[in-house]
Design a protein around this motif. Structure first.
Motif, PDB file in Angstrom:
ATOM      1  N   THR A 152      -3.702   0.434  -2.815  1.00 20.74           N
ATOM      2  CA  THR A 152      -3.352  -0.884  -2.293  1.00 20.74           C
ATOM      3  C   THR A 152      -3.445  -1.891  -3.426  1.00 20.74           C
ATOM      4  O   THR A 152      -4.416  -1.873  -4.193  1.00 20.74           O
ATOM      5  CB  THR A 152      -4.308  -1.313  -1.156  1.00 20.74           C
ATOM      6  OG1 THR A 152      -4.285  -0.322  -0.118  1.00 20.74           O
ATOM      7  CG2 THR A 152      -3.881  -2.659  -0.574  1.00 20.74           C
ATOM      8  N   SER A 173       0.838  -1.199   0.000  1.00 20.94           N
ATOM      9  CA  SER A 173       0.000   0.000   0.000  1.00 20.94           C
ATOM     10  C   SER A 173       0.872   1.247   0.000  1.00 20.94           C
ATOM     11  O   SER A 173       2.025   1.207   0.449  1.00 20.94           O
ATOM     12  CB  SER A 173      -0.919  -0.002   1.228  1.00 20.94           C
ATOM     13  OG  SER A 173      -1.915   0.994   1.144  1.00 20.94           O
ATOM     14  N   ALA A 220      -4.576   0.353   3.811  1.00 23.32           N
ATOM     15  CA  ALA A 220      -4.751   1.765   3.458  1.00 23.32           C
ATOM     16  C   ALA A 220      -5.179   2.583   4.667  1.00 23.32           C
ATOM     17  O   ALA A 220      -4.736   3.728   4.842  1.00 23.32           O
ATOM     18  CB  ALA A 220      -5.766   1.904   2.325  1.00 23.32           C
TER      19      ALA A 220
END
Length: 265
Positions: free
Chosen positions: A202, A184, A212
């Motif tokens: 992500t 991410s 995230a």
């Protein structure tokens, strides 16, 4: 068009800072005027968008017609974002009469703002996800690969030209990893007491694991510790729910218009 609030002006200003940041790559041109825009240099990749629209009401249609010719020549972007600070007030109607089509729906891409006192940090006990900032070219190359794959779906940016972001004091680059794999990304751009959260992405196979949320919360905490009072972003799709859980509120809906290459009489 909705009236521009103080919060709306903060978001529009942060959009402006974000778009201008692409020009620091050296391969994206930045034009400033009654309409500002960024566009890749010939033969290069990069974002292409017009923004910060401030036209004179008396000759707005004439200026738009000239800009339309620039679009057809490839000198001006065909996609434009209209924020609530744009002028004149009925600019969207004028643009639609001048060959632009409104691509925006009811609530496609809300512009959101977080106030310091509303921040709700996301925490997860025993998480195997590690969040950290990026400082090396190797990490930045990995960050760019994830952003291009998970967020854009094409090679919009490259590490060699955009590493300047890592070296800027106002920009911070972040990644989240688990078991040695970067999964991410996000970045922040700070301007005094306000800042924006950008490039939240992500990889598809790691979504719905809260990466995230953890990384965005980590980055926002850094901003607040560095004196930021408000944080803004542009959301879309399911990400709206993530940002609401962190304390963000919708301020306005983004409006995107695309020039349709109309034939002049």
């Amino acid at each position: 068009m909705q009236k521009c609030s103080r919060e709306g002006r903060i978001i529009a200003s942060n959009y402006f800072n974000y778009y201008k940041a692409f020009a620091r790559s050296g391969i994206v041109e930045y034009h400033e005027g009654p309409v500002s825009w960024i566009i890749p240099r010939k033969g290069k990749n990069g974002p292409s968008l017009a923004f910060r629209i401030h036209l004179n009401e008396e000759n707005a249609e004439t200026e738009l017609k000239a800009l339309g010719r620039g679009i057809q020549k490839g000198e001006v972007p065909k996609l434009w974002i209209v924020t609530p600070d744009a002028s004149p007030d009925h600019i969207i109607e004028i643009m639609e009469r001048s060959g632009f089509r409104n691509l925006s729906g009811e609530d496609d891409e809300p512009a959101m703002l977080l106030r310091r006192e509303d921040f709700l940090p996301y925490r997860e006990e025993n998480s195997r996800i590690i969040c950290r900032s990026v400082s090396t070219m190797d990490d930045f190359r990995t960050w760019v690969d994830v952003v291009n794959t998970a967020l854009h779906g094409w090679d919009m940016i490259d590490a060699d030209h955009y590493f300047t972001w890592v070296q800027e004091e106002a920009v911070r680059i972040y990644l989240a990893e688990t078991d040695g794999a970067v999964i991410s990304t996000c970045a922040t751009i700070q301007n005094g007491s306000t800042a924006s959260l950008e490039f939240v992405s992500t990889l598809e196979q790691y979504r719905r694991k809260k990466a995230a949320a953890l990384l965005s919360s980590f980055a926002i905490a850094d901003l607040l510790n560095n004196g930021a009072e408000t944080v803004t972003l542009s959301a879309c799709g399911d990400s709206v729910h993530l940002y609401r859980r962190l304390g963000f509120q919708k301020i306005f809906n983004n409006t995107i218009l695309e020039y349709q290459f109309v034939q002049e009489e």
